[in-house]
Design a protein around this motif. Sequence first.
Motif, PDB file in Angstrom:
ATOM      1  N   ALA A 151      35.717  18.491  -3.164  1.00  8.75           N
ATOM      2  CA  ALA A 151      37.312  18.765  -3.480  1.00  8.75           C
ATOM      3  C   ALA A 151      36.986  19.802  -4.470  1.00  8.75           C
ATOM      4  N   ALA A 152      35.926  18.737  -5.360  1.00 11.28           N
ATOM      5  CA  ALA A 152      35.607  19.446  -6.850  1.00 11.28           C
ATOM      6  C   ALA A 152      35.248  20.900  -6.792  1.00 11.28           C
ATOM      7  N   GLY A 153      34.754  21.801  -5.973  1.00 17.27           N
ATOM      8  CA  GLY A 153      33.593  22.601  -5.835  1.00 17.27           C
ATOM      9  C   GLY A 153      32.244  22.389  -6.400  1.00 17.27           C
ATOM     10  N   LEU A 154      32.048  21.596  -5.952  1.00 14.92           N
ATOM     11  CA  LEU A 154      30.122  21.206  -6.589  1.00 14.92           C
ATOM     12  C   LEU A 154      29.797  20.981  -5.504  1.00 14.92           C
ATOM     13  N   PRO A 155      28.312  21.241  -5.752  1.00 14.01           N
ATOM     14  CA  PRO A 155      27.695  20.374  -4.866  1.00 14.01           C
ATOM     15  C   PRO A 155      27.746  19.208  -4.059  1.00 14.01           C
ATOM     16  N   THR A 156      27.504  19.022  -2.794  1.00 12.71           N
ATOM     17  CA  THR A 156      27.585  18.281  -2.203  1.00 12.71           C
ATOM     18  C   THR A 156      26.339  17.067  -2.120  1.00 12.71           C
ATOM     19  N   LYS A 157      25.236  17.556  -2.660  1.00 17.96           N
ATOM     20  CA  LYS A 157      23.615  16.774  -2.396  1.00 17.96           C
ATOM     21  C   LYS A 157      23.892  16.606  -3.247  1.00 17.96           C
ATOM     22  N   ALA A 158      23.230  14.337  -2.786  1.00 23.09           N
ATOM     23  CA  ALA A 158      22.391  13.771  -4.185  1.00 23.09           C
ATOM     24  C   ALA A 158      22.183  12.577  -3.340  1.00 23.09           C
ATOM     25  N   GLU A 159      21.283  12.267  -3.690  1.00 20.51           N
ATOM     26  CA  GLU A 159      20.921  10.733  -2.857  1.00 20.51           C
ATOM     27  C   GLU A 159      21.677   9.606  -3.071  1.00 20.51           C
ATOM     28  N   ARG A 160      22.515   9.513  -1.724  1.00 17.27           N
ATOM     29  CA  ARG A 160      23.179   8.108  -1.412  1.00 17.27           C
ATOM     30  C   ARG A 160      22.881   6.676  -0.715  1.00 17.27           C
ATOM     31  N   ILE A 161      23.374   6.042  -1.319  1.00 15.58           N
ATOM     32  CA  ILE A 161      21.801   4.164  -1.248  1.00 15.58           C
ATOM     33  C   ILE A 161      23.227   3.261  -0.567  1.00 15.58           C
ATOM     34  N   SER A 162      23.027   2.575   0.431  1.00 15.65           N
ATOM     35  CA  SER A 162      23.321   1.801   0.829  1.00 15.65           C
ATOM     36  C   SER A 162      22.944   0.538   0.215  1.00 15.65           C
ATOM     37  N   ALA A 163      24.339   0.459  -0.324  1.00 22.09           N
ATOM     38  CA  ALA A 163      24.405  -1.346  -1.139  1.00 22.09           C
ATOM     39  C   ALA A 163      24.549  -1.943  -0.010  1.00 22.09           C
ATOM     40  N   GLY A 164      25.298  -2.214   1.062  1.00 24.12           N
ATOM     41  CA  GLY A 164      25.478  -2.927   1.601  1.00 24.12           C
ATOM     42  C   GLY A 164      26.556  -3.717   1.747  1.00 24.12           C
TER      43      GLY A 164
END
Length: 337
Positions: free
Chosen positions: A162-175
């Motif tokens: 929505a901000a017009g930024l790249p969506t590639k990033a590291e995502r970690i499931s905290a649980g």
Amino acid sequence: MRRSLAARTALVISALLVVAGCGGGGAKKADPKDPVTIDVAVLAATEFYVIPWLVGQKQGFFTDHGVEVGKIVAGSGGSATLRTQLSGGMPIGEIGYKSVLDAWSEDVPVLAVGGGAQGPYGGDFYALADNDRVNELRDIKKWAYTNPGSSVYALSFLLPQAAGLPTKAERISAGGVGEGAALLEAGTVDVAWLPPSLASRNQGKFKLVVSTSKYITDFQQSVITTSPAYAKEHPDVVRGVLAGWQEAAKWITQNPEAAARIYAEHVDLPVAAATSVVKGAVESNVWNVGFNPAALKRGTDAAVVSGFKGEVKYCEFIDTSYLPGAATAELPTKCGA
């Protein structure tokens, strides 16, 4: 194998829905002089979702419409709340929108009869207060979300998009919430989602990095649900719950401090922190007993990001006929056309 497991799950939940559909007082009608007593299940019942239920219960709004809300049973979010609702014989609950989509897609007879949380409130991401490197959305390289398939996971994609930024990033499931905060403290992630109650209680420890409402407006987070069988057998009870919920939401906007005291007592939260949560929810206009197409479309977008597949036929799992007269009742598609 996955489909087989999903099918077995659907069969179990379907059986539970039959039980729920048969409960709630038999043929007894909703009457303010002799109200029908039901228990309800609410997702994240320590957060803002529960406030209209608490207010409606405490202020007598449900009773005015012939329904006595007994226990408000906490679900743990997502499909777990649906299981909590159905396995406990609770005919009505407030469930995460994606969980309802998932259940419907597996032919589970679940029916959304009212809106719930229809704004992005509560979807904010925080960093440690002393983290000078991460101050805005573009600084985030590592996100902590709760669980795969959650709306929080979807937001980690929808917000940069929505901000017009790249969506590639590291995502970690905290649980979980506590685990997300622990990842922040360990320096493992840049930001983590924190619920309003925790953030308001620890304002000096964490800083707001991404205010979701800055980038996203309408967003269907939850819906009020029942089974088609229960709705058919007890339409006046369903209408009474929705009417009481609507009156409670209106009362909260007019009496935020009083609502905060009710909420604070329920969750053992300092009144100042509870007031911050209530006023934040009111300012964002998060509660709506009706439906609007923009919120449903955004909720569906989030569900797709989180793994939902297939065409969404809103008219098959949403029924607006039980809504109070003043409620909005517009879906993304016309029903019966």
